[in-house]
Write a protein that holds these residues in place. Sequence first.
Motif, PDB file in Angstrom:
ATOM      1  N   MET A   1       0.843  -1.166   0.000  1.00  0.00           N
ATOM      2  CA  MET A   1       0.000   0.000   0.000  1.00  0.00           C
ATOM      3  C   MET A   1       0.894   1.237   0.000  1.00  0.00           C
ATOM      4  O   MET A   1       1.838   1.315   0.775  1.00  0.00           O
ATOM      5  CB  MET A   1      -0.853  -0.027   1.270  1.00  0.00           C
ATOM      6  CG  MET A   1      -2.233   0.476   1.087  1.00  0.00           C
ATOM      7  SD  MET A   1      -3.267   0.208   2.548  1.00  0.00           S
ATOM      8  CE  MET A   1      -3.704  -1.504   2.332  1.00  0.00           C
ATOM      9  N   LYS A   2       0.586   2.155  -0.882  1.00  0.00           N
ATOM     10  CA  LYS A   2       1.427   3.348  -1.033  1.00  0.00           C
ATOM     11  C   LYS A   2       0.601   4.594  -0.732  1.00  0.00           C
ATOM     12  O   LYS A   2      -0.431   4.832  -1.352  1.00  0.00           O
ATOM     13  CB  LYS A   2       1.960   3.407  -2.456  1.00  0.00           C
ATOM     14  CG  LYS A   2       2.870   4.571  -2.735  1.00  0.00           C
ATOM     15  CD  LYS A   2       3.420   4.435  -4.146  1.00  0.00           C
ATOM     16  CE  LYS A   2       3.555   5.791  -4.771  1.00  0.00           C
ATOM     17  NZ  LYS A   2       3.912   5.714  -6.182  1.00  0.00           N
ATOM     18  N   PHE A   3       1.087   5.383   0.233  1.00  0.00           N
ATOM     19  CA  PHE A   3       0.446   6.642   0.598  1.00  0.00           C
ATOM     20  C   PHE A   3       1.335   7.789   0.141  1.00  0.00           C
ATOM     21  O   PHE A   3       2.549   7.731   0.288  1.00  0.00           O
ATOM     22  CB  PHE A   3       0.239   6.752   2.103  1.00  0.00           C
ATOM     23  CG  PHE A   3      -0.614   5.670   2.704  1.00  0.00           C
ATOM     24  CD1 PHE A   3      -1.581   5.010   1.971  1.00  0.00           C
ATOM     25  CD2 PHE A   3      -0.447   5.311   4.025  1.00  0.00           C
ATOM     26  CE1 PHE A   3      -2.369   4.020   2.527  1.00  0.00           C
ATOM     27  CE2 PHE A   3      -1.230   4.325   4.606  1.00  0.00           C
ATOM     28  CZ  PHE A   3      -2.199   3.678   3.855  1.00  0.00           C
ATOM     29  N   LEU A   4       0.715   8.832  -0.372  1.00  0.00           N
ATOM     30  CA  LEU A   4       1.433  10.043  -0.749  1.00  0.00           C
ATOM     31  C   LEU A   4       1.112  11.118   0.273  1.00  0.00           C
ATOM     32  O   LEU A   4      -0.057  11.410   0.531  1.00  0.00           O
ATOM     33  CB  LEU A   4       1.015  10.503  -2.157  1.00  0.00           C
ATOM     34  CG  LEU A   4       1.705  11.764  -2.681  1.00  0.00           C
ATOM     35  CD1 LEU A   4       3.206  11.517  -2.875  1.00  0.00           C
ATOM     36  CD2 LEU A   4       1.060  12.213  -3.987  1.00  0.00           C
ATOM     37  N   ALA A   5       2.158  11.692   0.870  1.00  0.00           N
ATOM     38  CA  ALA A   5       2.004  12.738   1.883  1.00  0.00           C
ATOM     39  C   ALA A   5       2.241  14.094   1.232  1.00  0.00           C
ATOM     40  O   ALA A   5       3.296  14.337   0.655  1.00  0.00           O
ATOM     41  CB  ALA A   5       2.990  12.506   3.029  1.00  0.00           C
ATOM     42  N   SER A  17       5.001  19.414   7.581  1.00  0.00           N
ATOM     43  CA  SER A  17       5.903  18.491   6.897  1.00  0.00           C
ATOM     44  C   SER A  17       6.549  17.536   7.888  1.00  0.00           C
ATOM     45  O   SER A  17       6.681  16.326   7.607  1.00  0.00           O
ATOM     46  CB  SER A  17       6.979  19.263   6.122  1.00  0.00           C
ATOM     47  OG  SER A  17       6.382  20.054   5.119  1.00  0.00           O
ATOM     48  N   ALA A  18       6.952  18.028   9.055  1.00  0.00           N
ATOM     49  CA  ALA A  18       7.538  17.157  10.085  1.00  0.00           C
ATOM     50  C   ALA A  18       6.529  16.102  10.530  1.00  0.00           C
ATOM     51  O   ALA A  18       6.889  14.933  10.723  1.00  0.00           O
ATOM     52  CB  ALA A  18       8.003  17.987  11.280  1.00  0.00           C
ATOM     53  N   LEU A  19       5.275  16.499  10.678  1.00  0.00           N
ATOM     54  CA  LEU A  19       4.220  15.556  11.048  1.00  0.00           C
ATOM     55  C   LEU A  19       4.102  14.454   9.993  1.00  0.00           C
ATOM     56  O   LEU A  19       4.041  13.261  10.334  1.00  0.00           O
ATOM     57  CB  LEU A  19       2.888  16.302  11.193  1.00  0.00           C
ATOM     58  CG  LEU A  19       1.642  15.472  11.445  1.00  0.00           C
ATOM     59  CD1 LEU A  19       1.737  14.714  12.756  1.00  0.00           C
ATOM     60  CD2 LEU A  19       0.413  16.381  11.435  1.00  0.00           C
ATOM     61  N   LEU A  20       4.105  14.833   8.727  1.00  0.00           N
ATOM     62  CA  LEU A  20       3.993  13.845   7.658  1.00  0.00           C
ATOM     63  C   LEU A  20       5.224  12.940   7.586  1.00  0.00           C
ATOM     64  O   LEU A  20       5.103  11.727   7.371  1.00  0.00           O
ATOM     65  CB  LEU A  20       3.763  14.548   6.319  1.00  0.00           C
ATOM     66  CG  LEU A  20       2.415  15.259   6.181  1.00  0.00           C
ATOM     67  CD1 LEU A  20       2.385  16.110   4.921  1.00  0.00           C
ATOM     68  CD2 LEU A  20       1.264  14.265   6.207  1.00  0.00           C
ATOM     69  N   ARG A  21       6.401  13.512   7.780  1.00  0.00           N
ATOM     70  CA  ARG A  21       7.620  12.685   7.782  1.00  0.00           C
ATOM     71  C   ARG A  21       7.629  11.721   8.968  1.00  0.00           C
ATOM     72  O   ARG A  21       8.080  10.574   8.847  1.00  0.00           O
ATOM     73  CB  ARG A  21       8.870  13.567   7.771  1.00  0.00           C
ATOM     74  CG  ARG A  21       9.115  14.252   6.433  1.00  0.00           C
ATOM     75  CD  ARG A  21      10.495  14.920   6.374  1.00  0.00           C
ATOM     76  NE  ARG A  21      10.721  15.863   7.453  1.00  0.00           N
ATOM     77  CZ  ARG A  21      10.445  17.165   7.392  1.00  0.00           C
ATOM     78  NH1 ARG A  21       9.926  17.685   6.287  1.00  0.00           N
ATOM     79  NH2 ARG A  21      10.698  17.953   8.417  1.00  0.00           N
ATOM     80  N   ALA A  73      -1.593  17.668   4.890  1.00  0.00           N
ATOM     81  CA  ALA A  73      -1.469  18.568   6.038  1.00  0.00           C
ATOM     82  C   ALA A  73      -1.089  19.940   5.510  1.00  0.00           C
ATOM     83  O   ALA A  73      -0.175  20.064   4.702  1.00  0.00           O
ATOM     84  CB  ALA A  73      -0.408  18.062   7.013  1.00  0.00           C
ATOM     85  N   SER A  74      -1.813  20.949   5.953  1.00  0.00           N
ATOM     86  CA  SER A  74      -1.522  22.307   5.488  1.00  0.00           C
ATOM     87  C   SER A  74      -1.641  23.289   6.641  1.00  0.00           C
ATOM     88  O   SER A  74      -2.593  23.230   7.411  1.00  0.00           O
ATOM     89  CB  SER A  74      -2.502  22.717   4.384  1.00  0.00           C
ATOM     90  OG  SER A  74      -2.214  24.018   3.924  1.00  0.00           O
ATOM     91  N   PRO A  75      -0.692  24.214   6.732  1.00  0.00           N
ATOM     92  CA  PRO A  75      -0.855  25.275   7.725  1.00  0.00           C
ATOM     93  C   PRO A  75      -1.985  26.199   7.316  1.00  0.00           C
ATOM     94  O   PRO A  75      -2.503  26.104   6.198  1.00  0.00           O
ATOM     95  CB  PRO A  75       0.489  25.995   7.706  1.00  0.00           C
ATOM     96  CG  PRO A  75       1.116  25.659   6.412  1.00  0.00           C
ATOM     97  CD  PRO A  75       0.534  24.354   5.967  1.00  0.00           C
TER      98      PRO A  75
END
Length: 179
Positions: A1-5, A17-21, A73-75
């Motif tokens: 399964m591949k997710f794109l962040a 970005s840190a949250l997604l990483r 995720a977006s500010p």
Amino acid sequence: MKFLAISGSLRAASHNSALLRAMARLAPAGASVEMCRGLGDLPLFNPDIEASDPAPVAALRAQIISADALLIASPEYAHGITGVMKNALDWMVGCEAFVLKPIALLNASPRAVHAQASLREIVTMMSAQIVEPASITVPILGSGLSEEQIAVHPEISAALRAALEALCAAVTTGRAARL
């Protein structure tokens, strides 16, 4: 399964970005999280050049289509999503990349309610499938936590793992429904 962040921030020190990483570090067995690159390379959306399919737009669309699900995720800026996020989404409206795509909407700040509402409205209009148990607010803004610390924080990592499991379940359910 591949997710794109996909992060709506171009800042190197972005909390989103840190949250997604950190989520990429916590991906369950059989799943991977790839960070989307190149949002800053997209030209400003212009319907007059849409048919020419600019290379950065085609690359983003291919990444989205090849992913089983998206983590977004977006500010929040001025009570909305960032310009770079809105631009990326505008480029995807004219194609079917988001149709029935399972999506987790993540929020790194409990104060960013307007951006979350805006993201929810936009991706719903694009016919995405928002996975509610995977869409969470993680209060890391002002915490001083690094990406590594987010990934090992007991409560935060448990919430992120649960969100990823919910996204995996949504993908599996969606695959079964298409058979």
